[in-house]
Enzyme design. Structure first.
Site, PDB file in Angstrom:
ATOM      1  N   ASP A 103      51.082  38.183  19.744  1.00 25.93           N
ATOM      2  CA  ASP A 103      50.639  39.463  19.183  1.00 25.93           C
ATOM      3  C   ASP A 103      51.070  39.612  17.727  1.00 25.93           C
ATOM      4  O   ASP A 103      52.255  39.807  17.451  1.00 25.93           O
ATOM      5  CB  ASP A 103      51.227  40.590  20.043  1.00 25.93           C
ATOM      6  CG  ASP A 103      50.910  41.970  19.510  1.00 25.93           C
ATOM      7  OD1 ASP A 103      49.874  42.117  18.831  1.00 25.93           O
ATOM      8  OD2 ASP A 103      51.687  42.898  19.779  1.00 25.93           O
ATOM      9  N   ASP A 289      45.191  42.163  13.903  1.00 22.95           N
ATOM     10  CA  ASP A 289      46.008  42.322  15.109  1.00 22.95           C
ATOM     11  C   ASP A 289      45.408  41.587  16.300  1.00 22.95           C
ATOM     12  O   ASP A 289      44.438  42.036  16.909  1.00 22.95           O
ATOM     13  CB  ASP A 289      46.143  43.819  15.419  1.00 22.95           C
ATOM     14  CG  ASP A 289      47.102  44.098  16.573  1.00 22.95           C
ATOM     15  OD1 ASP A 289      47.686  43.149  17.114  1.00 22.95           O
ATOM     16  OD2 ASP A 289      47.257  45.268  16.928  1.00 22.95           O
TER      17      ASP A 289
END
Length: 409
Positions: A103, A289
């Site tokens: 992430d 992201d």
């Protein structure tokens, strides 16, 4: 002499390979897709966002429309609800395997502890500290705030392996309490954050920072390839630590400087629908992201964008699109560093099967991210599946190139 040259060549080749590591990423149905298929999505959203259903015009606000505090992972769980790409890591000596989300929108590493008391932990692999000879107890507690409560745990250090690379004495969190039902249904065990240190909730170096400090990687660079396609020789997804893979993209790399070192934050010139209707025409900030599946933006902009692409709000905050109309829908173009990145409806529409019926959902969602630089957009996997993304810590920049995808027959 020839033997010496061959030995040196083998040593050089082994060393080079050891400093670059491929991590295969699996593509799995999201938690949201599972809930929908089981007929449980509406009840789940009511239980986890009860305030949402008491608001006037609630249908205009997709589930999980938080105000994120800059530098924190607050409410991140609602992004993970749509997450689809996971890979394997190994912790401890001997190695214990875990499936994690890599992430770029957070910076902490955590996995479930064998001492965890939550239902979610019972359904996932748990770290057994007492079996690892390289484990070092830290003693400090940590907490990460999610929409359904705080994830709580204790900090520790141990040997981490990601692909063929090793990070010694890596700080990580052992969760002892995981809130809500989302983690129960999650296909992943934990999360490995790849943002800047300023974003970390847990004190200590994030994983990639440790790898750089220990010179485990050839270059201070990692890159992502994400694919929707599953029936081909191309990977479902791949994280490459220490470099880039030119076989997975085409054309030049467009580099953009990081504007704030927390998230991988860059300046976006504008967003245009069919080249006419423009959002943030004087420029705005965006986060790249991998932990967010959709493309997110300020509520007012996203609601206007949904109208322009003909998306209709549902009573649970999602936006439906008529699957028959996809070929006639407008293109949405993101301008980054003067380069246009255009998504067609085939790119920005998510397709799901419900029984024998195909449903089409908008790949855009409203998320109001507050920052000193103004509202932030989030370029998640809907964008990143079309463009190979490169994260360069050495020069603090993000690169994009057109991802190579097999032609679907």
């Amino acid at each position: 002499m020839l033997r010496l040259v061959l030995v040196l060549l083998l040593v050089w080749t082994w060393t080079s390979l050891a400093l670059v590591s491929r991590v295969p990423l699996r593509r799995q149905p999201s938690i949201r897709s599972q809930l929908r298929a089981d007929g449980l999505l509406l009840d789940f959203l009511k239980d986890h966002r009860p305030d949402m259903f008491n608001r006037r015009y609630a249908q205009c606000f997709p589930p999980g429309t938080p105000s994120l505090r800059l530098g924190r992972s607050s409410e991140k769980i609602y992004n993970f609800m749509d997450a689809q790409y996971f890979g394997e890591i190994m912790l401890g000596s001997p190695e214990q395997n875990f499936s994690v989300i890599f992430d770029t929108g957070s910076s902490d590493l955590w996995v479930p502890s064998s001492y965890c008391v939550s239902e979610a932990c019972a359904l996932h692999r748990r770290f057994r500290a007492f079996e690892s000879s390289s484990f070092r107890h830290d003693g400090r507690m940590f907490g990460i705030h999610y929409g359904s409560g705080h994830l709580l745990g204790v900090m520790a250090r141990d040997t981490l392996k990601v692909g063929g690379l090793t990070a010694l004495n890596q700080e990580f969190g052992e969760s002892v309490y995981e809130p809500g039902a989302t983690f129960v249904m999650a296909k992943f065990d934990g999360v490995l954050g790849m943002g800047y240190p300023n974003l970390a909730e847990i004190l200590g170096n994030p994983v990639f920072d440790n790898m750089m400090a220990q010179k485990s990687v050839e270059e201070p660079v990692f890159s992502f390839y994400l694919s929707r396609r599953t029936r081909s020789s191309y990977p479902e997804g791949e994280l490459l630590l220490g470099g880039t893979d030119e076989a997975l993209f085409t054309g030049p790399i467009n580099w953009l400087p990081v504007t704030v070192k927390g998230y991988w934050q860059i300046k976006m010139d504008s967003v245009a629908v069919q080249g006419v209707s423009s959002f943030c025409p004087r420029g705005c900030q965006a986060i790249v992201d991998t932990g967010t599946s959709l493309i997110a933006g300020p509520t007012s902009d996203i609601l206007n964008l949904q109208q322009l692409i003909g998306a209709t709000p549902t009573n649970i905050g999602e936006f439906l699109i008529d699957c028959v109309r996809l070929s006639s829908l407008p293109h949405v173009t993101f301008v980054l560093g003067g380069t246009e990145y255009t998504l067609t409806a085939e790119h920005y529409v998510r397709k799901e099967m419900l029984g024998d019926k195909e449903l089409c959902f908008s790949g855009f969602q409203a998320v109001d991210v507050v920052s000193p630089e103004g509202p932030l957009w989030i370029l998640g996997d809907v964008f990143l599946t079309e463009f190979y993304s490169i994260f360069d810590r050495g020069q603090d920049r993000v690169g994009f190139a057109i991802a190579k995808h097999p032609v679907e027959g």
